[in-house]
Every structure is written in structure tokens, then in C-alpha cells.
Design an enzyme around this catalytic site. Structure first.
Site, PDB file in Angstrom:
ATOM      1  N   GLY A 170       0.826  -1.197   0.000  1.00  0.00           N
ATOM      2  CA  GLY A 170       0.000   0.000   0.000  1.00  0.00           C
ATOM      3  C   GLY A 170       0.860   1.247   0.000  1.00  0.00           C
ATOM      4  O   GLY A 170       2.010   1.242  -0.437  1.00  0.00           O
ATOM      5  N   GLY A 171       0.294   2.330   0.551  1.00  0.00           N
ATOM      6  CA  GLY A 171       1.008   3.604   0.566  1.00  0.00           C
ATOM      7  C   GLY A 171       2.317   3.529   1.328  1.00  0.00           C
ATOM      8  O   GLY A 171       3.178   4.407   1.185  1.00  0.00           O
ATOM      9  N   GLY A 405      21.491  14.600 -30.587  1.00  0.00           N
ATOM     10  CA  GLY A 405      20.983  15.027 -29.282  1.00  0.00           C
ATOM     11  C   GLY A 405      21.638  14.268 -28.155  1.00  0.00           C
ATOM     12  O   GLY A 405      21.847  14.806 -27.069  1.00  0.00           O
ATOM     13  N   ALA A 406      21.981  13.011 -28.429  1.00  0.00           N
ATOM     14  CA  ALA A 406      22.584  12.211 -27.362  1.00  0.00           C
ATOM     15  C   ALA A 406      24.001  12.696 -27.044  1.00  0.00           C
ATOM     16  O   ALA A 406      24.458  12.595 -25.905  1.00  0.00           O
ATOM     17  CB  ALA A 406      22.586  10.737 -27.738  1.00  0.00           C
TER      18      ALA A 406
END
Ligand code: HXC
Length: 515
Positions: A170-171, A405-406
């Protein structure tokens, strides 16, 4: 009178020491797990643990809780030393109410979080818990919220390390997720937001708890875990090793661990590591092993986005973070998961004064609809942001391909690299020679009698002109083209000269990093 008081203390301490009692302890051992106290005793230097809050009791009266005795309220908290350095620690004990977190259990964790933050001391959480204590309702939930808040306030101030040594459901998983490094123990640790039964009810999917949230699932598939251990002891060894690379807090430098490995060590093997054929892969881990002190590299998130390698090592005894494209996996392209892995690691290094060395060999971002629809633009932008934002020493070494871009993304000069080196095999270009030839020589290739041959010839021509480090070096984008065999020495010098680097940014509330 004194005798009675001493007896009373001894009685209470014995009860606290026993935690959930011999039967539940035996069950814990049968599951292959240690108790909280056994874990703390193994983790810390001998005889250094000072427990605080041992007498804390829950205040719950509902659901029969008024008669329930929960020693230490199911969590052992305090401080001690690792390799002589102070740490705060909390360890949930599954033998007491399943390690579940109620109001006072949470308050004990918050207490050590507050103390650690104020004193600039790392905090280690050993999690083994059934989650929010059901009987305590909203008080338990509030306890989690207070812990999350402190995790966030401590982020980038002190190292926060989590070891998952049992359930985390859960949380409850969000406190670990807010910390810097998550270590999971194989077969006993499980993390999920909703468990198998809920999933079955809601979506109809059938999945075991281990397949859903076990260590392997989180190492290889989700990227939630940074390290996986075979058992409790190995997990705690990893904590000790990790801390050896980290400072106590953001204002301190990492510890120096002197090494007898000469910083100028020449490694002839590095001269032949790059294959003749530019499309052939090699293992970048071999390069890293030859650069760091004693070949000792502490890789993180190994098994997740293996097209990018991240981890810690030392050069000349000082901690460094290494980021490297891995040509053996997806040709070293950058994809969504690699971008996330890289950005988070670089921010971790930057928070804790650890210089970053980037080894570049990437043909670019991974093409495809899955990547585009998955938000490679958004995720890839994190890489640019993390590098440009980082103020620690940044040293880049281009091994082979650095395209488009890399090239920029992998800590180029433009993004703020302090020193950029390249091997003679480096190729810095807008794109690979074949792709470039196809575009700029398209007419010549199409009108040729033998287009295949023409394309290859034009690609060669392009390679000769641009696919080398010298054009970029002539513009000053590369500071030095180095002999691969002498790489370690060059990197050591670079780190040495950058050691006192100061690089302040414009004042603001905070940036708006793409997430
Ligand atoms: C109170 C709990 C408990 C819980 C376990 N126990 N979880 N008590 N609150 N959340 C108790 C059991 O009653 C039992 O007590 C003892 O711990 C050991 O549990 P077992 O079930 O016998 O152990 P095991 O079979 O190993 O199963 C472990 C388990 C299971 C898988 C963790 O106990 C379980 O499913 N618990 C509930 C998990 C859960 O749903 N938690 C809430 C998650 S939501 P006795 O006295 O019999 O020994 C959450 C929200 C956080 O945490 C929100 C934050 C924002």
C-alpha cells in the site's frame, strides 16, 4: 527501594528485548528473516547501538488493543556507527503486530528522522511491516504522512537508505520511494501498491506476490530497487558499502579511502577495447574496471535499462559517480528508462558532492512509437536538466559514438561539462555516417549505377570528415584527445584540478524539472 527499581527496569528491558516472543521469532527465522535487533546488531559496528524510545507504548484502545502489549511498539530506533561514522537507524519488527505502523510506531520513526536531519547524519530504514496498523485507522495513516514529509525534507540533505526485508504494501511503499537508495532482499521482500488479491478482483489478473513485487521484479522491470541481496546479511553489507562512498550530509565531502593503486596507472588493454568495426559492441564495464581504484565498481540498478550503466567507484581514493552508455545493450541508445536512471543518479551525485564522470558511446535516442508515445521527449529532457543543473565536477570522456541530441545529453561541454576528453576513436556528429550520407548525398546515391556502393563510399567520405574527435576539438568542444591507455591518469588530474570547484546558480525557489 533501589533494588525494586532496578528489578522493574530489568523486567521491562527483558520484555522489550524479547519483542514478539520466542514463537514469533522462530517463525521469523523460519522465513529466512532476522529480527529487528538482530539486523541492527549486524549492521552497526559492535557495541555502538544506542536505542531511543524503547519504552514507547501504543495508545490504541479500539478492537481489543487496550490489552495488547507491543514492545517498543514494533520498531527499534536509535543511532550507532558504521565504519566509525554516525548513522540513525529504525528497524520494524515483524514479530510485534506484524511490524504494523501505528501512531506511536510512526512517531518513533519521525523522531529519528528529525534528529538525523538536524545533525546531518544519514538515516537507514529496515522495513518489514504489514503496513498501516488496521486497528489504529487514520492515526496510522497520519503517521505515514508525517514520515513522507520528513523523507522529502531530508532529501538532498542527508543520505536516506532503505532496506526492504519483508512486506511493504500500500502507501507504505512511498516512504522507501522517497529515499535515495532501495535495497531489497530476494524472496522475503515484496513491495506493491495493491496486492495480488485486489488486482485479481479489480482487473482479473492473476499474479503471485513475488512476481508482482519481489526483488527481481523491482530490479529488472519497475526500476524501483537499486540493489538486490540474497539474504538479510548481504543486504546489510550493501548498506555499509554504499555508505563508504557517501558524505554524512550535503555540506560534507565524501570520505577518502586511500588506495595503493597508482593514479597514473597505464592500461594498455584500453587501447584495444574499441573494435575495428564501429558497429561492433564491447562491454563498457571493462573500461570502467580499468579506470577506478582497484577495479572496484559498485554498480546500481544493474538489470534495469542496462543500455546505461551507473555506479560508484573511487579514483585516487575519492568517490566518483560513473555514468556510461553500454554498447552491448540496445547499442547504447538512450531510451525512457535509461533517461530516468541517468537523471536520478546524476541528481543523487550532485546532492552529495560526488563528481560525475560520463563515458559516452551512444548512437542517439532509441527510435520508435513506443518511445515517442511513452514520452521520450519528457523523460529525455530530465537528462539534460540533471546535467545542466549539477554543480559538482563534471568530466566527460567520449569513447566512440556521440551523435546528435545524445552527444549533447551525455554531459557535453554545452551542458556544462568542466572538462571533456575524447579517445582517438571518438566520432562526434549530427548522426551516424550511413544516415547522414543517405540525406545529404541522396541525389548522387540514387543516380549512381551502384547505389549500395555509392552509399558506402559517401558514408566513408563523411566519416573521414566528421566522424572523428578533431573537428570538435578544433572548435574547443573537446579539451583533449587522449591516449586510451593513459585514461585513468587524465581523469585523476581532472578531478584533482576540479576538487575546489564552486558553481553557484541564480537564486530561485526551485527549478521545474520535467518528471
Ligand atoms: C495490524 C497486522 C497488520 C496490519 C499484519 N498484522 N498486518 N496487524 N495491522 N496492517 C498482524 C497479523 O494480525 C498477525 O498478528 C501478525 O501481524 C502477522 O501477520 P500474518 O498475517 O500472520 O503474517 P503473514 O501470513 O506472514 O502475512 C503477512 C502479510 C499479512 C502479507 C503482511 O499480514 C497482510 O496482508 N497484512 C495486511 C497488509 C495490508 O493490507 N496492510 C495495509 C496496507 S495499506 P498475530 O497476532 O496473529 O501474530 C497501508 C496504507 C498506508 O499500509 C497508507 C500510507 C499513505
Amino acid at each position: 527501594m533501589h533494588v525494586d527499581k532496578d528489578k522493574e527496569l530489568a523486567r521491562r528491558l527483558a520484555q522489550i528485548e524479547a519483542m514478539g516472543g520466542p514463537e514469533r521469532t522462530a517463525r521469523q527465522h523460519e522465513m529466512g528473516k532476522w529480527t529487528a535487533r538482530e539486523r541492527i546488531a549486524y549492521l552497526l559496528d559492535p557495541e555502538t547501538f544506542e536505542e531511543i524510545g524503547a519504552h514507547v507504548q501504543h495508545r490504541s484502545t479500539r478492537f481489543g488493543m487496550s490489552t495488547v502489549d507491543a514492545p517498543a511498539d514494533g520498531v527499534v530506533t536509535g543511532f550507532g556507527r558504521i565504519d566509525g561514522r554516525l548513522v540513525y537507524v529504525f528497524a520494524q519488527d515483524f514479530t510485534v503486530l506484524g511490524g504494523s505502523l501505528g501512531e506511536m510506531h510512526a512517531a518513533k520513526i519521525q523522531r529519528v528522522q528529525d534528529l538525523a536531519l538536524k545533525a546531518g547524519v544519514p538515516i537507514i530504514g529496515l522495513n518489514d511491516s504489514g503496513g498501516a496498523r488496521i486497528q489504529e485507522g487514520v492515526d496510522a495513516l497520519n503517521g505515514y504522512g508525517e514520515i513522507f514529509k520528513r523523507n522529502t525534507w531530508s532529501s538532498g540533505v542527508i543520505p536516506q537508505i532503505t532496506v526492504i526485508m519483508g512486506p511493504s504494501a500500500g502507501g507504505a511503499v512511498y516512504s522507501p520511494a522517497l529515499t535515495d537508495v532501495i535495497i531489497m532482499v530476494k524472496h522475503t521482500a515484496q513491495m506493491f501498491i495493491t496486492g495480488p488479491q485486489v488486482i485479481q478482483t479489480v482487473t482479473g489478473e492473476t499474479v503471485s506476490a513475488e512476481a508482482l513485487g519481489g526483488a527481481e521484479a523491482h530490479l529488472r522491470r519497475s526500476g524501483v530497487a537499486h540493489l538486490v541481496a540474497a539474504d538479510d546479511g548481504q543486504a546489510l553489507d550493501l548498506v555499509r558499502r554504499l555508505l563508504s562512498f557517501l558524505p554524512q550530509n550535503w555540506m560534507e565531502q565524501p570520505p577518502v579511502r586511500p588506495s595503493d593503486d597508482p593514479v597514473g596507472r597505464v592500461e594498455m588493454a584500453l587501447s584495444s577495447v574499441i573494435p575495428e568495426d564501429p558497429n561492433k559492441p564491447y562491454n563498457v564495464l571493462e573500461v570502467i574496471a580499468r579506470i577506478v581504484d582497484g577495479g572496484d565498481f559498485f554498480e546500481l540498478q544493474k538489470g534495469y535499462a542496462d543500455n546505461l550503466v551507473v555506479g560508484l567507484g573511487r579514483i585516487g581514493g575519492r568517490s566518483v559517480g560513473l555514468v556510461a552508455n553500454q554498447p552491448r545493450v540496445l547499442a547504447g541508445t538512450l531510451d525512457i528508462n535509461a533517461s530516468d536512471k541517468l537523471a536520478r543518479f546524476v541528481r543523487f551525485l550532485d546532492a552529495f558532492n560526488i563528481p560525475v564522470i560520463t563515458l559516452v558511446d551512444t548512437p542517439g535516442y532509441l527510435p520508435g512509437t513506443a518511445q515517442e508515445y511513452g514520452g521520450i521527449i519528457r523523460h529525455g529532457a530530465k537528462v539534460l536538466y540533471a546535467y545542466a543543473e549539477a554543480t559538482v565536477p563534471k568530466v566527460t570522456l567520449i569513447l566512440r559514438k556521440a551523435y546528435g541530441g545524445a552527444y549533447l545529453a551525455m554531459c557535453s561541454r554545452s551542458l556544462g561539462a568542466d572538462l571533456v576528453f575524447a579517445w582517438p576513436s571518438a566520432e562526434i556528429a549530427v548522426m551516424g555516417p550511413e544516415g547522414a550520407a543517405n540525406i545529404i548525398f541522396r541525389r548522387e546515391i540514387e543516380s549512381s549505377d551502384d547505389p549500395v556502393q555509392a552509399r558506402s563510399a559517401k558514408a566513408d567520405e563523411y566519416r573521414q570528415l566528421f566522424a572523428n574527435p578533431y573537428v570538435a576539438a578544433s572548435r574547443g568542444y573537446i579539451d583533449s584527445v587522449i591516449d586510451p591507455a593513459a585514461t585513468r591518469g587524465h581523469l585523476a588530474q581532472a578531478l584533482m584540478v576540479l576538487y575546489n570547484k564552486r558553481d553557484d546558480r541564480v537564486r530561485r525557489r526551485h527549478g521545474n524539472m520535467p518528471v
